[in-house]
Design a protein around this motif. Sequence first.
Motif, PDB file in Angstrom:
ATOM      1  N   VAL A 140      -6.191  50.903  56.139  1.00  0.00           N
ATOM      2  CA  VAL A 140      -6.305  52.324  55.822  1.00  0.00           C
ATOM      3  C   VAL A 140      -5.777  52.604  54.418  1.00  0.00           C
ATOM      4  CG1 VAL A 140      -5.483  54.628  56.433  1.00  0.00           C
ATOM      5  CG2 VAL A 140      -6.243  53.053  58.230  1.00  0.00           C
ATOM      6  N   ALA A 141      -4.662  51.972  54.054  1.00  0.00           N
ATOM      7  CA  ALA A 141      -4.103  52.171  52.711  1.00  0.00           C
ATOM      8  C   ALA A 141      -5.087  51.730  51.644  1.00  0.00           C
ATOM      9  CB  ALA A 141      -2.787  51.409  52.579  1.00  0.00           C
ATOM     10  N   HIS A 142      -5.760  50.611  51.890  1.00  0.00           N
ATOM     11  CA  HIS A 142      -6.777  50.129  50.944  1.00  0.00           C
ATOM     12  C   HIS A 142      -7.917  51.129  50.837  1.00  0.00           C
ATOM     13  CE1 HIS A 142      -9.618  46.584  49.681  1.00  0.00           C
ATOM     14  NE2 HIS A 142      -9.555  47.551  48.773  1.00  0.00           N
ATOM     15  N   GLY A 143      -8.387  51.616  51.998  1.00  0.00           N
ATOM     16  CA  GLY A 143      -9.488  52.561  51.997  1.00  0.00           C
ATOM     17  C   GLY A 143      -9.152  53.861  51.281  1.00  0.00           C
ATOM     18  N   ARG A 144      -7.932  54.329  51.436  1.00  0.00           N
ATOM     19  CA  ARG A 144      -7.520  55.579  50.796  1.00  0.00           C
ATOM     20  C   ARG A 144      -7.326  55.402  49.290  1.00  0.00           C
ATOM     21  NH1 ARG A 144      -2.986  57.563  55.245  1.00  0.00           N
ATOM     22  NH2 ARG A 144      -4.470  58.332  56.828  1.00  0.00           N
ATOM     23  N   SER A 145      -6.858  54.236  48.890  1.00  0.00           N
ATOM     24  CA  SER A 145      -6.576  54.028  47.460  1.00  0.00           C
ATOM     25  C   SER A 145      -7.841  53.759  46.651  1.00  0.00           C
ATOM     26  CB  SER A 145      -5.599  52.855  47.284  1.00  0.00           C
ATOM     27  OG  SER A 145      -6.193  51.630  47.706  1.00  0.00           O
ATOM     28  N   LYS A 146      -8.871  53.227  47.294  1.00  0.00           N
ATOM     29  CA  LYS A 146     -10.110  52.908  46.588  1.00  0.00           C
ATOM     30  C   LYS A 146     -11.304  53.402  47.408  1.00  0.00           C
ATOM     31  CE  LYS A 146      -8.229  48.786  44.306  1.00  0.00           C
ATOM     32  NZ  LYS A 146      -8.388  47.309  44.109  1.00  0.00           N
ATOM     33  N   PRO A 147     -11.648  54.679  47.267  1.00  0.00           N
ATOM     34  CA  PRO A 147     -12.764  55.241  48.052  1.00  0.00           C
ATOM     35  C   PRO A 147     -14.057  54.455  47.869  1.00  0.00           C
ATOM     36  CG  PRO A 147     -11.541  56.978  46.948  1.00  0.00           C
ATOM     37  CD  PRO A 147     -11.011  55.685  46.406  1.00  0.00           C
ATOM     38  N   ASN A 148     -14.715  54.187  48.998  1.00  0.00           N
ATOM     39  CA  ASN A 148     -15.991  53.460  49.055  1.00  0.00           C
ATOM     40  C   ASN A 148     -15.903  52.011  48.595  1.00  0.00           C
ATOM     41  OD1 ASN A 148     -17.783  55.460  50.154  1.00  0.00           O
ATOM     42  ND2 ASN A 148     -17.668  56.535  48.190  1.00  0.00           N
ATOM     43  N   LEU A 170     -13.239  58.872  59.395  1.00  0.00           N
ATOM     44  CA  LEU A 170     -12.978  60.303  59.265  1.00  0.00           C
ATOM     45  C   LEU A 170     -11.552  60.632  59.714  1.00  0.00           C
ATOM     46  CD1 LEU A 170     -16.347  61.781  60.614  1.00  0.00           C
ATOM     47  CD2 LEU A 170     -15.527  61.873  58.247  1.00  0.00           C
ATOM     48  N   GLN A 171     -11.133  60.071  60.836  1.00  0.00           N
ATOM     49  CA  GLN A 171      -9.780  60.309  61.338  1.00  0.00           C
ATOM     50  C   GLN A 171      -8.728  59.690  60.423  1.00  0.00           C
ATOM     51  OE1 GLN A 171     -10.668  62.824  63.594  1.00  0.00           O
ATOM     52  NE2 GLN A 171      -8.887  62.059  64.694  1.00  0.00           N
ATOM     53  N   ALA A 172      -9.057  58.528  59.830  1.00  0.00           N
ATOM     54  CA  ALA A 172      -8.103  57.844  58.954  1.00  0.00           C
ATOM     55  C   ALA A 172      -8.061  58.462  57.562  1.00  0.00           C
ATOM     56  CB  ALA A 172      -8.456  56.361  58.846  1.00  0.00           C
ATOM     57  N   GLY A 173      -9.106  59.205  57.180  1.00  0.00           N
ATOM     58  CA  GLY A 173      -9.099  59.910  55.914  1.00  0.00           C
ATOM     59  C   GLY A 173      -9.490  59.084  54.713  1.00  0.00           C
ATOM     60  N   PHE A 174     -10.547  58.292  54.827  1.00  0.00           N
ATOM     61  CA  PHE A 174     -11.036  57.573  53.647  1.00  0.00           C
ATOM     62  C   PHE A 174     -12.552  57.415  53.723  1.00  0.00           C
ATOM     63  CE2 PHE A 174     -10.143  54.090  56.626  1.00  0.00           C
ATOM     64  CZ  PHE A 174     -11.257  53.262  56.484  1.00  0.00           C
ATOM     65  N   GLU A 175     -13.152  57.123  52.578  1.00  0.00           N
ATOM     66  CA  GLU A 175     -14.589  56.888  52.484  1.00  0.00           C
ATOM     67  C   GLU A 175     -14.846  55.390  52.488  1.00  0.00           C
ATOM     68  OE1 GLU A 175     -16.946  59.189  52.505  1.00  0.00           O
ATOM     69  OE2 GLU A 175     -15.480  60.822  52.585  1.00  0.00           O
ATOM     70  N   ALA A 176     -15.916  54.975  53.167  1.00  0.00           N
ATOM     71  CA  ALA A 176     -16.308  53.567  53.208  1.00  0.00           C
ATOM     72  C   ALA A 176     -17.831  53.496  53.241  1.00  0.00           C
ATOM     73  CB  ALA A 176     -15.706  52.867  54.423  1.00  0.00           C
ATOM     74  N   VAL A 177     -18.368  52.349  52.897  1.00  0.00           N
ATOM     75  CA  VAL A 177     -19.812  52.142  52.873  1.00  0.00           C
ATOM     76  C   VAL A 177     -20.255  51.484  54.175  1.00  0.00           C
ATOM     77  CG1 VAL A 177     -21.731  50.989  51.713  1.00  0.00           C
ATOM     78  CG2 VAL A 177     -19.829  51.927  50.368  1.00  0.00           C
ATOM     79  N   HIS A 178     -21.178  52.112  54.888  1.00  0.00           N
ATOM     80  CA  HIS A 178     -21.708  51.539  56.122  1.00  0.00           C
ATOM     81  C   HIS A 178     -22.835  50.567  55.796  1.00  0.00           C
ATOM     82  CE1 HIS A 178     -24.542  51.974  59.745  1.00  0.00           C
ATOM     83  NE2 HIS A 178     -23.613  51.103  60.072  1.00  0.00           N
ATOM     84  N   VAL A 179     -22.770  49.374  56.380  1.00  0.00           N
ATOM     85  CA  VAL A 179     -23.808  48.353  56.197  1.00  0.00           C
ATOM     86  C   VAL A 179     -24.413  48.045  57.566  1.00  0.00           C
ATOM     87  CG1 VAL A 179     -24.364  46.056  55.321  1.00  0.00           C
ATOM     88  CG2 VAL A 179     -22.490  47.374  54.278  1.00  0.00           C
ATOM     89  N   PRO A 180     -25.585  48.618  57.863  1.00  0.00           N
ATOM     90  CA  PRO A 180     -26.199  48.377  59.179  1.00  0.00           C
ATOM     91  C   PRO A 180     -26.954  47.053  59.225  1.00  0.00           C
ATOM     92  CG  PRO A 180     -27.547  49.899  57.918  1.00  0.00           C
ATOM     93  CD  PRO A 180     -26.347  49.596  57.064  1.00  0.00           C
ATOM     94  N   TYR A 181     -26.921  46.417  60.392  1.00  0.00           N
ATOM     95  CA  TYR A 181     -27.651  45.171  60.621  1.00  0.00           C
ATOM     96  C   TYR A 181     -28.576  45.363  61.814  1.00  0.00           C
ATOM     97  CZ  TYR A 181     -24.387  42.832  57.464  1.00  0.00           C
ATOM     98  OH  TYR A 181     -23.662  42.458  56.357  1.00  0.00           O
TER      99      TYR A 181
END
Length: 320
Positions: A140-148, A170-181
Amino acid sequence: MSRRSVLALGALLSGSGGTAIAYPKRQVMVVVPYAAGGTADIVARLLCEELQKRLAVTFVVENKAGASGTLGCATVAKAVPDGATLLYTAGGPLTIGPHLMKTVPYAVARDFTPLALICQVPSFLVVNANDSAKTLRDLVAHGRSKPNALRFASPGIGTSVHMIGELFRLQAGFEAVHVPYRGGAPAMNDLLSGQVDYMFENVPQLLPQVQAGTLRALAVTSPARMASAPDVPTLTEAGVPGVEVGTWYGLLGPAALPDAIRAELTDAATEIRRNPAFAGRIGEQGAQGDLRSGTEFEAFIREDDRRWRDTIESANIRAE
């Protein structure tokens, strides 16, 4: 009518909850809207075995995969409501698909009779064993410090574990890129090779890799820790509450199912779910019992629908 005849009739009506009178004496088709061999198919067959014993009627599973599960669900929605056609499904086609697809050939509240929630299968949140994230707080810390910067995998857009992944960030409060397979196996392979950073997937699919040490489980979505992985904390314990959800599976019929048949199925499913032997058999598939029936199951479906509608809107998810 003689006293003997009255007593005999009373025994017939009361024995097995009136099963001999109400339930159709012909083969019952239980539609599973997925291919054979998955969790839904396996548990449906176990459930059919037990229903057959209790109702003295032949129950058979028919796999009708396609259109993200909506094909099989539509078959039951259009069926004659006489108890001869039922649905055993995960929640996705009922509470996720309708919010992602342009159209679905049914309206859940209008076209189905919820009978019983049978079980839920929790998911692990996993990273590669060599990942720098040793705990959920690290991730979570990584996700918050570097959005996406983080990339999370899923078996496909709109799958239950994709939705859990979106709800988690959303609950953790960060942006990430979804990669669907196209399926869980290729998603896990890319996680193992370092192409993506994390993923959610049902515990049975990930437990062997976690136990082998090739994947690290940072948390589990179940309300309490699992006996098969006692060292893996729940998401709430790890610092991200509000994601205590799994992939649920339930039994439904078409709308306007007669009250007598509905009562028999609900009573039978309740009895089956309370049987320790059945609980043990579905537990082997990674499923945890979560018995809700009738109006309680209806309320559960409404709440699940609201959760994923809000998640889809908040995350601005669009189907391909």
